[in-house]
Design a protein around this motif. Structure first.
Motif, mmCIF file in Angstrom:
data_model
loop_
_atom_site.group_PDB
_atom_site.id
_atom_site.type_symbol
_atom_site.label_atom_id
_atom_site.label_comp_id
_atom_site.label_asym_id
_atom_site.label_seq_id
_atom_site.Cartn_x
_atom_site.Cartn_y
_atom_site.Cartn_z
ATOM 1 N N VAL A 9 145.787 81.162 18.122
ATOM 2 C CA VAL A 9 146.205 79.803 18.450
ATOM 3 C C VAL A 9 145.343 79.247 19.580
ATOM 4 O O VAL A 9 144.891 78.096 19.532
ATOM 5 C CB VAL A 9 147.708 79.771 18.821
ATOM 6 C CG1 VAL A 9 148.091 78.441 19.458
ATOM 7 C CG2 VAL A 9 148.556 80.039 17.585
ATOM 8 N N LEU A 10 145.080 80.033 20.612
ATOM 9 C CA LEU A 10 144.218 79.585 21.709
ATOM 10 C C LEU A 10 142.813 79.261 21.216
ATOM 11 O O LEU A 10 142.203 78.281 21.647
ATOM 12 C CB LEU A 10 144.161 80.645 22.807
ATOM 13 C CG LEU A 10 145.426 80.798 23.652
ATOM 14 C CD1 LEU A 10 145.266 81.954 24.626
ATOM 15 C CD2 LEU A 10 145.734 79.519 24.386
ATOM 16 N N VAL A 34 141.912 78.265 18.144
ATOM 17 C CA VAL A 34 141.968 77.036 17.357
ATOM 18 C C VAL A 34 142.080 75.815 18.275
ATOM 19 O O VAL A 34 141.409 74.796 18.060
ATOM 20 C CB VAL A 34 143.143 77.089 16.347
ATOM 21 C CG1 VAL A 34 143.387 75.734 15.705
ATOM 22 C CG2 VAL A 34 142.862 78.132 15.285
ATOM 23 N N VAL A 35 142.881 75.914 19.318
ATOM 24 C CA VAL A 35 143.015 74.801 20.269
ATOM 25 C C VAL A 35 141.686 74.557 20.983
ATOM 26 O O VAL A 35 141.275 73.403 21.182
ATOM 27 C CB VAL A 35 144.153 75.085 21.272
ATOM 28 C CG1 VAL A 35 144.140 74.099 22.429
ATOM 29 C CG2 VAL A 35 145.497 75.041 20.560
ATOM 30 N N ALA A 36 140.970 75.613 21.366
ATOM 31 C CA ALA A 36 139.683 75.459 22.047
ATOM 32 C C ALA A 36 138.660 74.780 21.139
ATOM 33 O O ALA A 36 137.925 73.879 21.569
ATOM 34 C CB ALA A 36 139.169 76.815 22.506
ATOM 35 N N ALA A 39 139.294 72.811 18.531
ATOM 36 C CA ALA A 39 139.727 71.430 18.311
ATOM 37 C C ALA A 39 139.406 70.560 19.525
ATOM 38 O O ALA A 39 138.982 69.406 19.389
ATOM 39 C CB ALA A 39 141.228 71.392 18.011
ATOM 40 N N THR A 40 139.571 71.105 20.707
ATOM 41 C CA THR A 40 139.242 70.362 21.925
ATOM 42 C C THR A 40 137.753 70.075 22.008
ATOM 43 O O THR A 40 137.345 68.978 22.398
ATOM 44 C CB THR A 40 139.700 71.153 23.170
ATOM 45 O OG1 THR A 40 141.105 71.406 23.060
ATOM 46 C CG2 THR A 40 139.425 70.388 24.447
#
Length: 146
Positions: free
Chosen positions: A28-29, A31-33, A35-36
């Protein structure tokens, strides 16, 4: 006899996270990185377009200023700047050489006291410039993105 299976801290149990839960958290971390990074882009690196073009122009001028002449003079640039006859004789070779030095996505113009080779320089785009003094005058190299 003592019971060896006794807990060290009676009444307190130790818990552990399962490995799949840890892997899911890391995923999850990640994927968030990613996407950011797509949302906000990456930094430009601090080099402006004009500074990069100036570097290209300076590189081309340095190569030309250090090349031996085809027929006479101390360098290739000194040769083409020495007279109109020398410029006329070497203009094609100079244009071919500059086009081989620079990347394909750049256009250029090289101006000598006796003439110029390359493309007509536009007035509405960023350009890089380098100037090389010779015994017969200054040679100027301009570059811009195609």
């Amino acid at each position: 006899m003592r019971n060896r299976s006794r807990e060290r801290n009676p009444g307190r149990s130790r818990g552990q996270l399962s490995l799949p839960v840890v892997e899911a958290g890391v995923g999850v971390l990640f994927v968030v990185a990613v996407a950011t990074a797509f949302a906000f882009g990456t930094p430009t690196g601090g080099v402006s377009q004009e500074a990069q073009l100036d570097a290209y122009a300076q590189d081309a001028a340095t190569v030309l200023a250090n090349e031996p002449p085809q027929h006479g003079g101390s360098t290739r640039l000194a040769e083409v700047a020495s007279s109109e006859a020398a410029f006329d004789r070497e203009a094609g070779a100079l244009e071919n050489r500059v086009s081989r030095i620079l990347p394909d996505n750049l256009m250029f113009r090289v101006a000598t006291p006796n003439g110029a080779v390359g493309f007509v320089r536009p007035s509405n785009v960023p350009t890089g410039v380098a100037r090389v003094p010779t015994g017969s005058g200054e040679v100027t190299v301009w570059v811009w993105y195609a």
